[in-house]
Scaffold this active site. Structure first.
Site, PDB file in Angstrom:
ATOM      1  N   GLY A  14       0.739  -1.269  -0.052  1.00 50.71           N
ATOM      2  CA  GLY A  14       0.053  -0.097   0.057  1.00 50.71           C
ATOM      3  C   GLY A  14       0.655   1.134   0.174  1.00 50.71           C
ATOM      4  N   ASN A  16       1.459   3.062  -2.559  1.00 52.45           N
ATOM      5  CA  ASN A  16       0.506   4.127  -3.451  1.00 52.45           C
ATOM      6  C   ASN A  16      -0.581   4.563  -2.630  1.00 52.45           C
ATOM      7  OD1 ASN A  16       1.683   4.859  -6.282  1.00 52.45           O
ATOM      8  ND2 ASN A  16       2.035   2.470  -5.920  1.00 52.45           N
ATOM      9  N   ARG A  67     -15.535 -14.554 -10.108  1.00 50.08           N
ATOM     10  CA  ARG A  67     -15.101 -13.234 -10.169  1.00 50.08           C
ATOM     11  C   ARG A  67     -15.961 -12.398 -10.342  1.00 50.08           C
ATOM     12  NH1 ARG A  67     -10.075 -11.680 -11.687  1.00 50.08           N
ATOM     13  NH2 ARG A  67      -9.564 -13.716 -12.524  1.00 50.08           N
ATOM     14  N   MET A  92      -4.162  -6.694  -7.124  1.00 44.36           N
ATOM     15  CA  MET A  92      -3.647  -7.754  -8.171  1.00 44.36           C
ATOM     16  C   MET A  92      -4.634  -8.630  -8.602  1.00 44.36           C
ATOM     17  SD  MET A  92      -0.856  -6.104  -8.305  1.00 44.36           S
ATOM     18  CE  MET A  92       0.690  -6.921  -9.243  1.00 44.36           C
ATOM     19  N   LEU A  95     -10.550  -7.302 -13.144  1.00 41.56           N
ATOM     20  CA  LEU A  95     -11.906  -7.099 -12.807  1.00 41.56           C
ATOM     21  C   LEU A  95     -12.914  -7.428 -13.994  1.00 41.56           C
ATOM     22  CD1 LEU A  95     -11.091  -3.475 -11.002  1.00 41.56           C
ATOM     23  CD2 LEU A  95     -12.414  -5.522 -10.000  1.00 41.56           C
ATOM     24  N   ASN A 109      -5.999   3.216 -12.478  1.00 37.42           N
ATOM     25  CA  ASN A 109      -4.925   2.197 -11.908  1.00 37.42           C
ATOM     26  C   ASN A 109      -3.597   2.932 -12.160  1.00 37.42           C
ATOM     27  OD1 ASN A 109      -3.896  -0.254 -11.018  1.00 37.42           O
ATOM     28  ND2 ASN A 109      -3.436  -0.548 -13.462  1.00 37.42           N
ATOM     29  N   HIS A 111       0.229   1.657 -12.818  1.00 35.44           N
ATOM     30  CA  HIS A 111       1.111   0.538 -13.510  1.00 35.44           C
ATOM     31  C   HIS A 111       2.440   1.000 -13.695  1.00 35.44           C
ATOM     32  CE1 HIS A 111       1.844  -3.054 -15.563  1.00 35.44           C
ATOM     33  NE2 HIS A 111       2.533  -2.437 -16.466  1.00 35.44           N
ATOM     34  N   GLU A 176       5.619   6.778  -8.995  1.00 32.39           N
ATOM     35  CA  GLU A 176       4.306   6.564  -8.918  1.00 32.39           C
ATOM     36  C   GLU A 176       3.531   7.201  -7.779  1.00 32.39           C
ATOM     37  OE1 GLU A 176       3.310   2.232  -8.453  1.00 32.39           O
ATOM     38  OE2 GLU A 176       5.409   1.779  -9.528  1.00 32.39           O
TER      39      GLU A 176
HETATM   40  C1  GAR Z   1       3.045  -0.654  -7.678  1.00 33.77           C
HETATM   41  O1  GAR Z   1       4.177  -0.635  -8.212  1.00 33.77           O
HETATM   42  C2  GAR Z   1       1.912  -0.933  -8.652  1.00 33.77           C
HETATM   43  O2  GAR Z   1       2.179  -0.037  -9.780  1.00 33.77           O
HETATM   44  C3  GAR Z   1       1.964  -2.189  -9.065  1.00 33.77           C
HETATM   45  O3  GAR Z   1       2.138  -2.931  -7.921  1.00 33.77           O
HETATM   46  C4  GAR Z   1       2.907  -2.176  -6.985  1.00 33.77           C
HETATM   47  C5  GAR Z   1       2.173  -2.130  -5.643  1.00 33.77           C
HETATM   48  O4  GAR Z   1       2.829  -1.281  -4.629  1.00 33.77           O
HETATM   49  N1  GAR Z   1       0.532  -2.473  -9.813  1.00 33.77           N
HETATM   50  C6  GAR Z   1       0.653  -3.329 -10.687  1.00 33.77           C
HETATM   51  O5  GAR Z   1       1.516  -4.032 -11.158  1.00 33.77           O
HETATM   52  C7  GAR Z   1      -0.600  -3.450 -11.370  1.00 33.77           C
HETATM   53  N2  GAR Z   1      -0.545  -3.870 -12.657  1.00 33.77           N
HETATM   54  P1  GAR Z   1       2.021  -0.599  -3.441  1.00 33.77           P
HETATM   55  O6  GAR Z   1       1.235  -1.751  -2.842  1.00 33.77           O
HETATM   56  O7  GAR Z   1       3.255  -0.296  -2.418  1.00 33.77           O
HETATM   57  O8  GAR Z   1       1.320   0.732  -4.022  1.00 33.77           O
END
Ligand code: GAR
Length: 215
Positions: A14, A16, A67, A92, A95, A109, A111, A176
């Site tokens: 978490g 982000n 799902r 992860m 949807l 989202n 990425h 990010e």
């Molecule tokens: C982040 O780097 C995000 O961009 C990636 O997972 C990580 C989550 O980190 N997301 C993906 O790969 C989605 N396709 P966080 O839980 O510390 O935010």
């Protein structure tokens, strides 16, 4: 100003989510984090929400037969909580098309790659293998396709000699944390409009170029 009510969907550490919580701690920010929902119980993201005083729920997807059933339960929770915008932050899980259609334009989202390059997993490893000199991250509107959908904001970073997956991931993650709050702000302020399949953002563009290696 009415702040838009945001739910952040998470599956892990978490960081982000933390960037969004920190941005929304400022009452002038146009969105408030009203709810955090995890499909994985016990993850650190839930603790971050609790520390920030934000309601946090875990809804294990394994408790649902399909799902579609899981997504319908998430949708009901979002609707009951009066959520305007949904942010996926390390969520992860794919949807369903019905969920993506219902929340279209209000579902974003982050990425860890410059889409449309390197969709899917292990983006940093694949960027290093490909020998790209610039890498980065993207915030985009979500469509039913994995890591697809109109691009809102991107940030580029150089790939440096000696980088490994961890050093590159850390450089990208820092960005990010900058662009996710920015993208949510632009969306919450209504400064995002569609031009066919693409997004046009009403915001100033950058100047100059990032060239690697430096000229
Ligand atoms: C982040 O780097 C995000 O961009 C990636 O997972 C990580 C989550 O980190 N997301 C993906 O790969 C989605 N396709 P966080 O839980 O510390 O935010």
């Amino acid at each position: 100003m009415t702040r838009r009510r945001v739910c952040v969907l998470v599956s892990g550490r978490g960081s982000n989510l933390q960037a969004l919580l920190d941005a929304a701690a400022d009452h002038a920010y146009p969105a408030e984090i009203a709810l955090v929902l995890s499909n994985v119980p016990g993850v650190y993201a839930l603790e971050r929400a609790e520390k920030a005083g934000v309601p946090a729920l875990s809804l294990p997807h394994r408790d649902f037969p399909s799902r579609e059933a899981f997504d319908a339960a998430v949708d009901a929770i979002l609707t009951n909580a009066g959520i305007d915008i949904v942010c996926l932050a390390g969520f992860m899980r794919l949807l369903s098309p019905a969920f993506a259609a219902k929340w279209a334009g209000r579902l974003i989202n982050v990425h860890p790659a410059l889409l449309p390059a390197f969709k899917g997993l292990h983006t940093h490893r694949r960027a290093l293998e490909a020998g790209v000199k610039l890498h980065g991250c993207t915030v985009h509107l979500v469509t039913p396709e994995l890591d697809d959908g109109p691009i809102l904001v991107q940030a580029a970073v150089p790939v440096l000699p000696g980088d490994d997956e961890d050093t590159l991931a850390a450089r990208v993650l820092e960005q990010e944390h900058r662009i996710y709050p920015l993208a949510l702000r632009l969306l919450a302020e209504g400064r995002v409009r569609m031009d066919g399949e693409r997004v046009v953002v009403d915001a100033p563009g950058p100047t100059g170029a990032l060239v690697n290696p430096a000229p």
